[in-house]
Design an enzyme around this catalytic site. Structure first.
Site, mmCIF file in Angstrom:
data_model
loop_
_atom_site.group_PDB
_atom_site.id
_atom_site.type_symbol
_atom_site.label_atom_id
_atom_site.label_comp_id
_atom_site.label_asym_id
_atom_site.label_seq_id
_atom_site.Cartn_x
_atom_site.Cartn_y
_atom_site.Cartn_z
ATOM 1 N N PHE A 41 5.106 0.299 7.016
ATOM 2 C CA PHE A 41 5.973 -0.874 6.914
ATOM 3 C C PHE A 41 6.448 -1.083 5.475
ATOM 4 O O PHE A 41 7.596 -1.489 5.244
ATOM 5 C CB PHE A 41 5.240 -2.114 7.428
ATOM 6 N N CYS A 42 5.564 -0.807 4.522
ATOM 7 C CA CYS A 42 5.970 -0.890 3.109
ATOM 8 C C CYS A 42 7.024 0.160 2.801
ATOM 9 O O CYS A 42 7.980 -0.091 2.063
ATOM 10 C CB CYS A 42 4.760 -0.705 2.201
ATOM 11 N N CYS B 294 1.445 2.771 3.490
ATOM 12 C CA CYS B 294 1.743 1.873 4.613
ATOM 13 C C CYS B 294 3.153 2.140 5.140
ATOM 14 O O CYS B 294 4.129 2.081 4.381
ATOM 15 C CB CYS B 294 1.621 0.427 4.137
ATOM 16 N N TYR C 210 0.886 -1.154 0.000
ATOM 17 C CA TYR C 210 0.000 0.000 0.000
ATOM 18 C C TYR C 210 0.927 1.207 0.000
ATOM 19 O O TYR C 210 1.882 1.262 0.784
ATOM 20 C CB TYR C 210 -0.878 0.068 1.247
#
Length: 319
Positions: A103-104, A101, A98
């Site tokens: 974490f991404c 996001c 995403y």
């Protein structure tokens, strides 16, 4: 590279002066020192005055030229990305993500800093049809030559070992701050970016524009998603004992700046994995209202700018 041009010009001026003193024709402009993607723009040869009895001796001019050129190259190398050797460079890298996001964005910061080319598949958070092939139903998912890697910290650990197989030393300070990112910093973000209905709409406007949505889904995601996350953020405040969203964000930013202890990066002269983790999770909010407030009310802005310069342009392969 713009900051290097005065030094390049001065170095070239000295070199050409030395050649002129010997009656040599002006040489072609040499390729300037460049980063991992290529050479910097060439500096046009300056117009030189005729030699005179007061001219600097050729030997001195040459020495000055060499010193300045060496300093220019050294500065360029210090700014260059840390791309792995060709034989260790991961191949066929695809990131399922995403866009907003955190974490991404941690994984993308690592890939961008190491100049590892990767493709992106934007996952629709409603249907998740792009990752139906995987038993893991969260993002990020990274595939490297068809091998599936999951969990942002695990992905980075595996890639780090592959591109630096001889680097077996564990830095306890680095590991501590990477845990702090996963266990504390990320939990401060949602209550801040969804703090009010207007901030929630601002965030979901960004998500809707960059996400993998149809025209009709985009409208629903923006308004229904913003309303839902506004309510979720209130629960997160209670879960993580956050009483003042902005104060908690400023405190986290100041905690990180204190950890730097006057260094450019936690890693010293270059970013380490903790630097990349903090930068990655903050990147989606930097230009939202929460991120702007954070930079205006803490001392983290200088470090963030250094990180932007160090990470540089994305190594994402556009299709």
């Amino acid at each position: 590279m713009r900051s290097l041009r005065p030094a390049q010009t001065l170095a070239l001026r000295s070199l050409l002066s030395a050649r002129a003193l010997h009656g040599a024709a002006s040489p072609a402009a040499p390729a300037a020192a460049g980063g991992a993607r290529g050479c910097a723009p060439l500096v046009p040869p300056p117009r030189l005055p005729p030699p005179s009895s007061r001219a600097v001796p050729a030997g001195v001019a040459g020495a000055v030229s060499f010193s300045l050129t060496f300093a220019t190259v050294a500065a360029a190398e210090a700014k260059a990305k840390e791309r792995p050797p060709t034989d260790l460079l991961p191949q066929n890298v695809v990131l399922y993500q995403y866009q907003a996001c955190p974490f991404c964005n941690k994984v993308r910061a690592f890939l961008d800093y190491h100049d590892i080319p990767y493709k992106v598949v934007e996952v629709n958070p409603l249907s998740k049809k792009e990752i139906k092939w995987s038993d893991y139903k969260k993002v990020p998912i990274l595939t490297v030559d068809g091998e599936q890697l999951v969990d942002s910290s695990d992905i980075i650990n595996i890639l780090q070992h592959r591109i630096k197989p001889d680097d077996k030393l564990t830095d306890e300070d680095e590991a501590k701050w990477r845990r702090w990112v996963d266990e504390h910093l990320v939990h401060v973000l949602s209550p801040n970016i969804y703090r009010t209905t207007s901030e929630a709409l601002e965030s979901f406007d960004y998500i809707a524009k960059h996400g993998n949505f149809s025209f009709t889904e985009r409208f629903a995601v923006k308004y229904a998603g913003a309303a839902a996350m506004y309510m979720v953020s209130k629960k997160l405040k209670k879960k993580y004992n956050i009483t003042d969203e902005r104060a908690s964000l400023y405190d986290a930013a100041n905690t990180w700046v204190e950890a730097l202890n006057g260094r450019d990066f936690l890693g010293g002269s270059k970013p380490n994995l903790a630097d990349l983790a903090v930068f990655g999770v903050l990147r989606p909010i930097r230009y939202l209202r929460a991120g702007k407030d954070m930079v205006e009310n803490t001392q983290i802005g200088d470090w963030y700018q250094r990180m932007e310069d160090a990470v540089g342009e994305p190594s994402r392969i556009e299709e």
